[in-house]
Write an enzyme that holds these catalytic residues in place. Structure first.
Site, PDB file in Angstrom:
ATOM      1  N   GLN A 184     -41.860 -84.438 -15.061  1.00 25.43           N
ATOM      2  CA  GLN A 184     -42.621 -84.845 -13.642  1.00 25.43           C
ATOM      3  C   GLN A 184     -42.502 -83.815 -12.656  1.00 25.43           C
ATOM      4  OE1 GLN A 184     -44.408 -87.806 -13.270  1.00 25.43           O
ATOM      5  NE2 GLN A 184     -43.671 -88.853 -15.037  1.00 25.43           N
ATOM      6  N   LYS A 223     -49.168 -84.798 -19.128  1.00 28.39           N
ATOM      7  CA  LYS A 223     -48.940 -85.217 -17.728  1.00 28.39           C
ATOM      8  C   LYS A 223     -49.501 -84.106 -16.708  1.00 28.39           C
ATOM      9  CE  LYS A 223     -45.032 -87.836 -18.810  1.00 28.39           C
ATOM     10  NZ  LYS A 223     -45.198 -89.397 -18.715  1.00 28.39           N
ATOM     11  N   CYS A 268     -39.305 -96.892 -18.596  1.00 27.90           N
ATOM     12  CA  CYS A 268     -38.738 -96.255 -19.696  1.00 27.90           C
ATOM     13  C   CYS A 268     -37.148 -95.411 -18.939  1.00 27.90           C
ATOM     14  CB  CYS A 268     -39.274 -94.987 -20.256  1.00 27.90           C
ATOM     15  SG  CYS A 268     -40.498 -95.484 -21.287  1.00 27.90           S
ATOM     16  N   HIS A 297     -35.160 -90.670 -17.609  1.00 27.59           N
ATOM     17  CA  HIS A 297     -35.963 -91.257 -18.364  1.00 27.59           C
ATOM     18  C   HIS A 297     -35.186 -91.658 -19.803  1.00 27.59           C
ATOM     19  CE1 HIS A 297     -39.382 -91.539 -21.294  1.00 27.59           C
ATOM     20  NE2 HIS A 297     -40.208 -91.682 -20.040  1.00 27.59           N
TER      21      HIS A 297
HETATM   22  N1  PMP Z   1     -39.168 -87.544 -18.825  1.00 25.32           N
HETATM   23  C1  PMP Z   1     -39.837 -88.157 -17.766  1.00 25.32           C
HETATM   24  C2  PMP Z   1     -39.314 -87.892 -16.219  1.00 25.32           C
HETATM   25  C3  PMP Z   1     -41.065 -88.745 -17.745  1.00 25.32           C
HETATM   26  O1  PMP Z   1     -41.614 -89.326 -16.695  1.00 25.32           O
HETATM   27  C4  PMP Z   1     -41.355 -89.032 -19.120  1.00 25.32           C
HETATM   28  C5  PMP Z   1     -42.892 -89.636 -19.489  1.00 25.32           C
HETATM   29  N2  PMP Z   1     -43.092 -91.045 -18.737  1.00 25.32           N
HETATM   30  C6  PMP Z   1     -40.855 -88.393 -20.279  1.00 25.32           C
HETATM   31  C7  PMP Z   1     -39.757 -87.714 -20.091  1.00 25.32           C
HETATM   32  C8  PMP Z   1     -41.260 -88.611 -21.699  1.00 25.32           C
HETATM   33  O2  PMP Z   1     -42.549 -87.655 -21.774  1.00 25.32           O
HETATM   34  P1  PMP Z   1     -43.350 -87.882 -23.188  1.00 25.32           P
HETATM   35  O3  PMP Z   1     -43.633 -89.332 -23.440  1.00 25.32           O
HETATM   36  O4  PMP Z   1     -44.582 -87.186 -23.081  1.00 25.32           O
HETATM   37  O5  PMP Z   1     -42.238 -87.238 -24.063  1.00 25.32           O
END
Ligand code: PMP
Length: 420
Positions: free
Chosen positions: A213, A236, A376, A133
């Site tokens: 995740q 999440k 992302c 990500h």
């Molecule tokens: N890492 C992963 C694997 C994610 O799925 C996400 C959220 N989509 C994030 C990091 C970032 O999380 P946050 O936006 O809550 O900081």
């Protein structure tokens, strides 16, 4: 015993609403953010209604109660992942937790000898993977820019796994830190962390896991994982937005310089200079997100009550069914592992000749909420030569009927665009 998602749904007020002209909501976007059970909503509300004050400040009863609520939330979160309260740093989210480590490493350049483990410079390497990500990629790119270190990465196999053929070459004596996802938000892949942790330990590299995740969806025990740091988000895992966690091994947190500075994180302040509090306070500058921490603890309690083994098994069954049903549709290609082995509940796919945004729109009109785009994790799309995917993500409240709605919707999209 297996879960009864229809019963669980009743704990989530939002899941009772209808959308798009009275259709029942089919929520398949928990990977972006999960819905909240009444227990979490009420815990936050009760805090504001009865105990609201700034913790760690003030001599009055409410401040005492708020401090107790905040520190007790820390203990609950620690026990949820097999850690100790002193190893839990509350942050805004996963993104901030990962940035905290990356900035602490830059700040190590001007810190005392205890911060040696965190110093990086020219000739040093930071190792990531192509399935990260952006939250676990861009902070390390920036750290490399600030310090002159070099970024390297594991590639991906055609079936969506980490390509570890070059493990020994990539993870070597120059590697200072490995930052990896613990479960991909696009492919669903769960990398073989044990093997990587063992190699990282051998060469003296720190291991940071992006657990955004994994912690919400599978049992995670930091005492056995072999990682040095773990980052995840409350929103999440059924908790509120605005609260996340950085878990770090205690001796590392003790030695790590701060990221954000200001109130609450100091020991002694003079006009010329200041000294810093021990962890976790050293990393929690300013008035913390107390109600959100309380809400996150309620989410941990809720998940513990159900059992993370059962949550994981339930999602595994949903993924198996989804892979089978999507596999029946000509023109649908799943991007990621095609079996449930070492895989979590994110299923990304493309539909021949239909853009994912169009698939998403048809699904939305039918009341099925999915995510479309690069999620992302742009390098994944580049690796597989696709502009974007449609992604369904599951949680404990999803049913096999939700998967059927998804599959029916994909078929309708094909009919609508004349591709069926
Ligand atoms: N890492 C992963 C694997 C994610 O799925 C996400 C959220 N989509 C994030 C990091 C970032 O999380 P946050 O936006 O809550 O900081």
């Amino acid at each position: 015993m297996s879960l009864l998602p229809e019963e669980i749904k009743k704990d989530f007020p939002l899941l009772a609403r209808t959308v798009r002209g009275g259709r029942p909501l089919v929520y398949l976007d928990s990977g972006a953010t999960a819905q909240k059970p009444t227990a979490v909503l009420e815990a936050e509300r009760a805090f504001y209604e009865r105990h609201n004050a700034a913790p760690h400040r003030g001599a009055h009863l409410l401040a005492e109660e708020a401090t107790e609520a905040y520190e007790s939330a820390r203990a609950t979160v620690a026990s949820f992942i097999g850690g100790t309260p002193g190893e839990i740093v509350f942050t805004k989210n996963t993104t901030e937790a990962l940035n905290l480590v990356a900035y602490a490493m830059s700040n190590a350049a001007t810190a005392g000898p205890e911060a040696e483990r965190f110093r990086v410079g020219p000739g040093d390497e930071i190792l990531v993977s192509e399935m990260e990500h952006h939250a676990n990629l861009v902070p390390w790119q920036q750290l490399c820019r600030r310090t002159g270190a070099t970024l390297r990465w594991f590639g991906l196999t055609d079936d969506g796994r980490l390509d570890l053929d070059d493990l020994d070459a990539l993870l070597n004596e120059r590697t200072r830190l490995v930052a990896l996802t613990h479960q991909s938000n696009v492919l669903g892949t769960v990398p073989p962390i044990e093997r990587i942790a063992e190699r990282a330990r051998r060469v003296g590299a720190l291991l940071v896991l992006d657990a955004a995740q994994s912690v919400p969806h599978q049992p995670v025990d930091v005492s056995r994982l072999g990682a040095d740091f773990l980052a995840f988000s409350g929103h999440k895992m059924l908790g509120p937005t605005g609260i996340g966690v950085l878990w770090g091994r205690r001796e590392l947190l003790e030695a790590m310089p701060p990221f954000l500075t200001g109130g609450s994180m100091i020991e002694v302040v003079r006009m010329e200079e200041s000294t810093f509090a021990p962890p976790p306070q050293r990393f929690e500058a300013g008035v913390p997100m107390t109600a959100q921490a309380v809400g996150l603890a309620a989410a941990c309690d809720y998940l513990t009550g159900i059992g993370m083994d059962r949550v994981h098994a339930h999602e595994e069954a949903l993924v198996a069914y989804t892979l089978e049903r999507l596999g029946e549709i000509p023109g649908v290609r799943v991007v990621g592992p095609l079996t449930t082995e070492s895989r979590g509940g994110a299923v990304s796919f493309t539909v021949d000749d239909i853009h994912p945004h169009d698939v998403g729109q048809v699904l939305d009109e039918l009341g099925v909420a999915v995510r479309v785009g690069h999620h992302c994790a742009w390098p994944i799309c580049r690796r597989y030569g696709i502009p974007a995917t449609t992604r369904a993500t599951f949680y404990l409240y999803n049913t096999l009927a939700d998967v059927d709605s998804l599959v029916d919707g994909v078929r309708k999209a094909q009919e609508f665009f004349g591709r069926g």
